[in-house]
Design an enzyme around this catalytic site. Structure first.
Site, PDB file in Angstrom:
ATOM      1  N   LYS A   1      -9.636   7.877   2.490  1.00 30.12           N
ATOM      2  CA  LYS A   1     -10.128   6.535   2.145  1.00 30.12           C
ATOM      3  C   LYS A   1     -11.571   6.359   2.622  1.00 30.12           C
ATOM      4  O   LYS A   1     -12.231   5.393   2.239  1.00 30.12           O
ATOM      5  CB  LYS A   1      -9.218   5.465   2.749  1.00 30.12           C
ATOM      6  CG  LYS A   1      -7.819   5.427   2.144  1.00 30.12           C
ATOM      7  CD  LYS A   1      -6.963   4.322   2.733  1.00 30.12           C
ATOM      8  CE  LYS A   1      -5.554   4.338   2.168  1.00 30.12           C
ATOM      9  NZ  LYS A   1      -4.760   5.510   2.593  1.00 30.12           N
TER      10      LYS A   1
ATOM     11  N   HIS B   1      -9.890   1.726  -0.206  1.00 32.18           N
ATOM     12  CA  HIS B   1      -8.446   1.499  -0.196  1.00 32.18           C
ATOM     13  C   HIS B   1      -8.036   0.713  -1.451  1.00 32.18           C
ATOM     14  O   HIS B   1      -8.297  -0.485  -1.547  1.00 32.18           O
ATOM     15  CB  HIS B   1      -8.064   0.728   1.062  1.00 32.18           C
ATOM     16  CG  HIS B   1      -6.587   0.618   1.292  1.00 32.18           C
ATOM     17  ND1 HIS B   1      -5.646   1.216   0.478  1.00 32.18           N
ATOM     18  CD2 HIS B   1      -5.881  -0.021   2.264  1.00 32.18           C
ATOM     19  CE1 HIS B   1      -4.441   0.947   0.921  1.00 32.18           C
ATOM     20  NE2 HIS B   1      -4.547   0.194   2.005  1.00 32.18           N
TER      21      HIS B   1
ATOM     22  N   PHE C   1       1.581  -3.291   3.984  1.00 28.85           N
ATOM     23  CA  PHE C   1       1.851  -4.613   4.548  1.00 28.85           C
ATOM     24  C   PHE C   1       3.340  -4.921   4.369  1.00 28.85           C
ATOM     25  O   PHE C   1       3.921  -4.655   3.315  1.00 28.85           O
ATOM     26  CB  PHE C   1       1.034  -5.686   3.823  1.00 28.85           C
ATOM     27  CG  PHE C   1      -0.374  -5.847   4.342  1.00 28.85           C
ATOM     28  CD1 PHE C   1      -0.912  -4.991   5.283  1.00 28.85           C
ATOM     29  CD2 PHE C   1      -1.183  -6.880   3.866  1.00 28.85           C
ATOM     30  CE1 PHE C   1      -2.209  -5.149   5.748  1.00 28.85           C
ATOM     31  CE2 PHE C   1      -2.478  -7.053   4.324  1.00 28.85           C
ATOM     32  CZ  PHE C   1      -2.994  -6.183   5.275  1.00 28.85           C
TER      33      PHE C   1
ATOM     34  N   GLU D   1      -0.796   5.531  13.761  1.00 27.92           N
ATOM     35  CA  GLU D   1      -0.486   6.672  12.890  1.00 27.92           C
ATOM     36  C   GLU D   1      -0.847   7.985  13.583  1.00 27.92           C
ATOM     37  O   GLU D   1      -0.114   8.968  13.483  1.00 27.92           O
ATOM     38  CB  GLU D   1      -1.228   6.555  11.552  1.00 27.92           C
ATOM     39  CG  GLU D   1      -0.831   7.662  10.580  1.00 27.92           C
ATOM     40  CD  GLU D   1      -1.562   7.595   9.247  1.00 27.92           C
ATOM     41  OE1 GLU D   1      -2.524   6.821   9.131  1.00 27.92           O
ATOM     42  OE2 GLU D   1      -1.162   8.348   8.329  1.00 27.92           O
TER      43      GLU D   1
ATOM     44  N   CYS E   1       0.805  -1.215   0.000  1.00 25.80           N
ATOM     45  CA  CYS E   1       0.000   0.000   0.000  1.00 25.80           C
ATOM     46  C   CYS E   1       0.842   1.272   0.000  1.00 25.80           C
ATOM     47  O   CYS E   1       0.294   2.373  -0.029  1.00 25.80           O
ATOM     48  CB  CYS E   1      -0.947  -0.006   1.193  1.00 25.80           C
ATOM     49  SG  CYS E   1      -1.894  -1.538   1.293  1.00 25.80           S
TER      50      CYS E   1
ATOM     51  N   HIS F   1      -2.648   7.924   6.120  1.00 25.47           N
ATOM     52  CA  HIS F   1      -2.887   6.610   5.495  1.00 25.47           C
ATOM     53  C   HIS F   1      -4.281   6.115   5.905  1.00 25.47           C
ATOM     54  O   HIS F   1      -5.063   5.714   5.057  1.00 25.47           O
ATOM     55  CB  HIS F   1      -1.800   5.623   5.900  1.00 25.47           C
ATOM     56  CG  HIS F   1      -1.867   4.341   5.132  1.00 25.47           C
ATOM     57  ND1 HIS F   1      -1.712   4.293   3.765  1.00 25.47           N
ATOM     58  CD2 HIS F   1      -2.116   3.056   5.519  1.00 25.47           C
ATOM     59  CE1 HIS F   1      -1.845   3.047   3.348  1.00 25.47           C
ATOM     60  NE2 HIS F   1      -2.098   2.288   4.388  1.00 25.47           N
TER      61      HIS F   1
END
Length: 415
Positions: A336, A341, A402, A319, A168, A308
């Protein structure tokens, strides 16, 4: 040059294929109006799945951009990436430069997965009809680098090409590497972006198996809820984004009007877990610090963070801790909530959002944020509606993938 002395690149054109719309102005207008691109899956029968919603690019017709012969030989991820790249080139008005000096034009188009739908279809052919019926285009349709390859062929670009694969964080990595190509003098023009078409039966089964995706099937618009106490996972989507990056000298020589500048980046790895970030957000915080140092931008100058913020219980909290330690004053958007996503593609489309926010002095909202979750810090979230921010000087886009990959890119206004 940036204040760090390392140099910057101008963003002179952008292109997008997203669940919010095809074409940058459609995409941006929908985002500023807080629209959702999430709905019930139509690309396959989702009825056996616990999650049956996604962000599909329903308005996308590849024939608007690509010839019929090429369409048949491209996976959907390539169709979307090539379409975004062609839009960006047209938006920048740089096609003449590509034709005049093709060796000075680079392409960096990444993807997290590549041609998964082609792989699934041809594997069924192999099982049901035998190896002699497998398509001769299987390999070139599924290979992750083919979006960059096709775009180079269609444009005639003969400079370096790359295909970052960083889950991502792929799209942000493409923009970061594009900036570095400009700095090194490898190219005068870089078309940087990423593409993903992951809404397939096998992919959805995998994400359902790890319980990463939202199951709010009865409320698609409200399903993606970054930072919200009721979040239950991300919503899968698809799409592509591309940005034309130019050296300032090249852009000024041809009289281009830049949208914004990309001035720095930071890259780190958590070395912690394959799907969960460091619980304190130390990896993404370090990436933010490195990005600002690279750009020569002080934390106090950053007015906006495109987080993110996938809406997963494991991702949002760390985050926000990182942002609270470094940029507690910045306005934070979790876009998002509207787009879903799109994995490898999302870093490119969120980079476009940062550039347009700087151009227009307005921030896209985080929809579906009703009650900030107890594990998320009380930041200045841009909720429900777009926010005007005249004089916005700098913005950053966070991407976390990931594998523990963190890439942060810094954008600055022109002038």
């Amino acid at each position: 040059m940036t204040d760090s002395g390392r140099g910057h690149a101008y963003i002179t054109g952008v292109g997008a294929v997203t669940p919010l719309g095809v074409g940058v102005e459609n995409f941006w207008d929908a985002a500023l109006h807080g629209k959702s691109g999430i709905g019930e899956i139509t690309l396959f029968d989702p009825s056996p799945y616990p999650s049956r919603i996604a962000g599909e690019c329903r308005d996308f017709d590849p024939s608007d951009f690509i010839g019929k012969k090429e369409i048949r030989r491209m996976d959907r991820y390539t169709q979307m990436g090539v379409s975004a790249g062609l839009q960006a080139v047209e938006d920048a008005g740089v096609s003449g430069a590509v034709q005049n000096e093709p060796e000075r034009v680079a392409i960096i188009m990444g993807t997290g997965i590549g041609g998964l739908s082609t792989w699934e279809r041809e594997y069924r052919v192999l099982q049901e009809r035998g190896p002699g019926r497998v398509s001769p285009f299987l390999i070139t349709m599924m290979a992750p680098n083919m979006c960059a390859g096709y775009l180079a062929i269609l444009l005639g670009a003969r400079g370096p090409t790359q295909c970052p694969v960083l889950a991502c964080a792929t799209g942000a990595e493409a923009v970061a590497e594009g900036l570095e190509m400009i700095r090194r003098g490898d190219a005068d023009v870089v078309i940087a972006g990423s593409s993903e078409a992951p809404i397939t039966p096998l992919s959805m089964a995998g994400f359902c198996a790890i319980r990463a995706v939202s199951r709010r099937n009865d409320d698609p618009r409200g399903a993606s809820r970054p930072f919200d106490a009721g979040r239950d996972g991300f919503v899968m989507s698809e799409g592509a984004g591309a940005l034309v990056l130019e050296s300032p000298e090249h852009a000024e020589r041809r009289g281009a009007e830049p949208i914004a500048a990309v001035s720095g980046y930071g890259r780190t790895t958590d070395a912690y877990h394959v799907t969960a970030p460091d619980t304190e957000g130390r990896g993404v915080e370090r990436a933010m610090r490195l990005a600002l140092e690279d750009a020569g931008v002080e934390p106090g100058e950053v007015g906006h963070v495109n987080a993110h913020a996938t809406a997963t219980p494991t991702g949002d909290g760390p985050e926000t801790k990182a942002i609270a330690r470094l940029l507690p004053h910045a306005a934070v958007s979790g876009t998002k909530s509207m787009t879903g996503h799109s994995f490898g593609a999302i870093g490119a489309t969120e980079a476009i959002m940062c550039a347009l926010a700087l151009r227009d002095g307005v921030l896209p909202p985080t929809i579906n944020l009703e009650e900030v979750a107890p594990d998320c810090e009380p930041l200045d979230y841009v909720r429900d509606e777009a926010r005007a921010v005249p004089g916005l000087k700098a913005a950053i886009s966070n991407s976390m993938g990931f594998g523990g990959h963190n890439v942060v890119v810094v954008f600055e206004s022109i002038g």
